[in-house]
Design a protein around this motif. Structure first.
Motif, mmCIF file in Angstrom:
data_model
loop_
_atom_site.group_PDB
_atom_site.id
_atom_site.type_symbol
_atom_site.label_atom_id
_atom_site.label_comp_id
_atom_site.label_asym_id
_atom_site.label_seq_id
_atom_site.Cartn_x
_atom_site.Cartn_y
_atom_site.Cartn_z
ATOM 1 N N GLU A 1 0.824 -1.218 0.000
ATOM 2 C CA GLU A 1 0.000 0.000 0.000
ATOM 3 C C GLU A 1 0.856 1.265 0.000
ATOM 4 N N GLY A 2 2.165 1.114 -0.026
ATOM 5 C CA GLY A 2 3.052 2.269 -0.056
ATOM 6 C C GLY A 2 3.389 2.851 1.307
ATOM 7 N N THR B 1 6.290 -0.965 16.380
ATOM 8 C CA THR B 1 6.243 -0.801 14.927
ATOM 9 C C THR B 1 5.250 0.309 14.580
ATOM 10 N N VAL B 2 5.640 1.154 13.618
ATOM 11 C CA VAL B 2 4.824 2.291 13.190
ATOM 12 C C VAL B 2 4.759 2.273 11.662
ATOM 13 N N GLN C 1 4.819 10.803 2.897
ATOM 14 C CA GLN C 1 4.466 12.186 3.193
ATOM 15 C C GLN C 1 4.353 12.421 4.701
ATOM 16 N N GLU C 2 3.803 11.455 5.432
ATOM 17 C CA GLU C 2 3.707 11.579 6.889
ATOM 18 C C GLU C 2 5.090 11.592 7.526
ATOM 19 N N GLY D 1 9.977 18.482 13.338
ATOM 20 C CA GLY D 1 10.864 18.342 14.490
ATOM 21 C C GLY D 1 10.634 17.117 15.341
ATOM 22 N N GLU D 2 9.791 16.181 14.878
ATOM 23 C CA GLU D 2 9.647 14.934 15.635
ATOM 24 C C GLU D 2 11.012 14.255 15.677
ATOM 25 N N PRO D 3 11.379 13.633 16.788
ATOM 26 C CA PRO D 3 12.706 13.008 16.863
ATOM 27 C C PRO D 3 12.836 11.811 15.906
#
Length: 182
Positions: free
Chosen positions: A56-57, A148-149, A154-155, A163-165
């Motif tokens: 799904e990319g 797991t994420v 794009q996200e 600035g998310e680590p």
């Protein structure tokens, strides 16, 4: 050889720490301009990293606790190359252990030094596609604390820009993979 391209002369090398994954040494050098000094270096066998992409990319990442920065970082799955191990074998093992996915299509994205100011570690980056979700949950090492994420490219880009680590090896490898991501 033109001045400035001559290698420095090693005067003395001292091993200060021998760990299970890396060691730390101090090298006394004489530069081509005749100045002398000490340079510290972390000697590391290298790491392999995968950018797994689902049908799904979506990108498969981990959010992992890192003691050195006292927080959780968003990262692509990666691991230390074992002695005499091919980095491609390293990452095939690590992606399954860390995320519970197996990739059936691999493409090398290249290699790069991680922190050449103080370490000789190279990262070997791979694009991992044609993913299969394994029946068994990830078999993370005892010293790993991660989840797991799944994110779209794009996200992830927005997370980086806001600035998310996100660790440097993941940002660099994401840049290498951009031409192959939809």
């Amino acid at each position: 050889m033109p001045k400035g391209l001559e290698p420095p002369q090693l005067l003395k090398q001292r091993l200060l720490y021998q760990g299970r994954r890396f060691h730390f040494e101090v090298n006394s050098l004489r530069l081509p301009n005749k100045s002398e000094g000490d340079w510290e270096c972390i000697r590391h066998p290298g790491g392999a990293l995968a950018i797994p992409v689902t049908a799904e990319g979506k990108l498969v990442l981990v959010r992992q606790y890192r003691f050195a920065v006292a927080g959780r970082l968003l990262e692509f799955p990666a691991g230390t190359v074992e002695p005499l191990e091919d980095p491609a074998d390293t990452i095939k093992r690590e992606i399954e252990e860390e995320t519970g996915y197996r990739a059936h299509q691999w493409q090398s994205l290249g290699e790069f030094p991680l922190a050449p100011g103080y370490s000789d570690e190279f990262i070997y980056a791979f694009l991992a596609q044609d993913l299969e979700k394994l029946e068994t949950p990830p078999q993370q090492d005892a010293d790993e604390d991660m989840e797991t994420v799944l994110m779209t490219p794009q996200e992830l880009e927005q997370a980086i820009l806001s600035g998310e680590p996100v660790d440097a090896k993941s940002i660099s490898s994401f840049f290498l993979a951009r031409p192959f991501l939809s």
